[in-house]
Design an enzyme around this catalytic site. Structure first.
Site, PDB file in Angstrom:
ATOM      1  N   ARG A 223       0.843  -1.173   0.000  1.00 33.78           N
ATOM      2  CA  ARG A 223       0.000   0.000   0.000  1.00 33.78           C
ATOM      3  C   ARG A 223       0.890   1.239   0.000  1.00 33.78           C
ATOM      4  NH1 ARG A 223      -3.797  -2.705  -1.487  1.00 33.78           N
ATOM      5  NH2 ARG A 223      -5.782  -3.016  -0.372  1.00 33.78           N
ATOM      6  N   HIS A 271      -1.341   1.352  -9.851  1.00 42.55           N
ATOM      7  CA  HIS A 271      -2.055   0.404  -8.991  1.00 42.55           C
ATOM      8  C   HIS A 271      -2.696  -0.708  -9.822  1.00 42.55           C
ATOM      9  CE1 HIS A 271      -3.999   0.226  -4.751  1.00 42.55           C
ATOM     10  NE2 HIS A 271      -3.902  -0.994  -5.251  1.00 42.55           N
TER      11      HIS A 271
END
Length: 308
Positions: A223, A271
């Site tokens: 993350r 992402h």
């Protein structure tokens, strides 16, 4: 009994079609067409809206459409509402593909060769054998283990680190804060696949980078909150790290003036390490709903005190 999905339209229609065919007893609804709120027992989303439990008084389970749940405010949810992360085999496959692409690219000096192409420079560099390249994975859940298993056939020296002790064949395993420096010292290439918790936030920082071998390389597939961005920039500027492959950021998309966009030693991707696919995730989700209906524990059900 209704299951409410809050996902992009195309994926929502794919989910609806699968439930109509294979589980017609489950009333699948697509946000914002919620119908009667009191009938909603299950909710699935990347990030649910606030006060979800107040809007749906009989809500029992929230399914994340992702492998992590750090985007949820768990403190807002009553204890009786269970939270389940997605164990889609398609997510694992995507992460494995990305991890192998990134490790092999760094191992074979692709960033250097691509820069040479831009500079019209034809120059060969000595190849480091895979057996002399040390690859470490932070986070030994199903994604970390799958990535290590996929990398094993290349002959890399593999290691892994987790909060608790693990035993993985062919992998030197480290655990706990006391063994973290020794693990980092074994990482020519470090892959972060940790869940994001209060304990792991900011773990990719100056202390971590300084504990790695000079010129080591970083891959962040966890993350954005794991990475202290200015510490990475400092480590690259000093040569402590030589390159980074970054798939996740705190702010997505980054601002137009974000330093990662044009940094010569950073590869930045939007992402895309893995995405949940209805086709591969449906069986897992349906099995969990059936298990919950039978009073059984669901796969991927998180421990609230751990956050994963």
């Amino acid at each position: 009994m209704a299951l409410l999905f809050k996902v992009p339209d195309a994926r929502g229609l794919a989910w609806k079609s699968l439930f109509e065919i294979h589980a017609p007893d489950i009333d699948l609804r697509l946000w914002p067409e919620i119908g009667e709120p009191s009938e909603v027992r299950y909710f699935a989303a990347w990030q649910p809206p606030q006060n979800l439990h107040e809007r749906f008084p009989n809500l029992e389970v929230i399914f994340a459409t992702s492998a992590g749940v750090d985007q949820f405010d768990l403190g807002e949810l009553p204890e009786h509402i269970k939270v389940v992360r997605m164990l889609d085999p398609g997510i694992a496959q995507g992460i494995v593909e990305y991890a192998c692409f990134a490790v092999l690219s760094l191992h074979r000096d692709m960033p250097l060769y691509l820069q040479q192409q831009r500079d019209q420079q034809w120059q060969e560099h000595e190849l480091t054998p895979a057996r002399r390249r040390r690859v470490g994975v932070m986070g030994l859940g199903n994604l970390g283990v799958a990535s290590l298993e996929a990398l094993r056939p290349f002959g890399f020296e593999l290691s892994g680190w987790a909060r608790s002790q693990k035993d993985i064949p062919g992998v030197q395993c480290f655990y706990g804060s006391g063994q973290l420096p020794d693990f980092l010292a074994h990482c020519d290439i470090l892959i972060c696949l940790l869940p994001l918790t209060d304990d792991t936030r900011g773990v990719l920082n100056a202390n971590t980078f300084n504990a790695m071998p000079k010129g080591a390389q970083l891959i962040n597939l966890g993350r954005g909150g794991h990475l202290v961005e200015h510490d990475l920039l400092d480590a690259l500027a000093s040569g402590q790290l030589s390159h980074a492959v970054i798939d996740v950021l705190n702010d997505e998309p980054p601002s137009t003036d974000h330093p990662f966009w044009h940094h010569p030693h950073i590869w930045l991707t939007p992402h895309i390490g893995a995405n949940t696919s209805p086709e591969t995730a449906f069986d897992v989700l349906l099995a969990n709903i059936r298990q919950h209906q039978n009073g059984e524990r669901m796969e991927g059900e998180i421990a609230r005190d751990q956050g994963y």
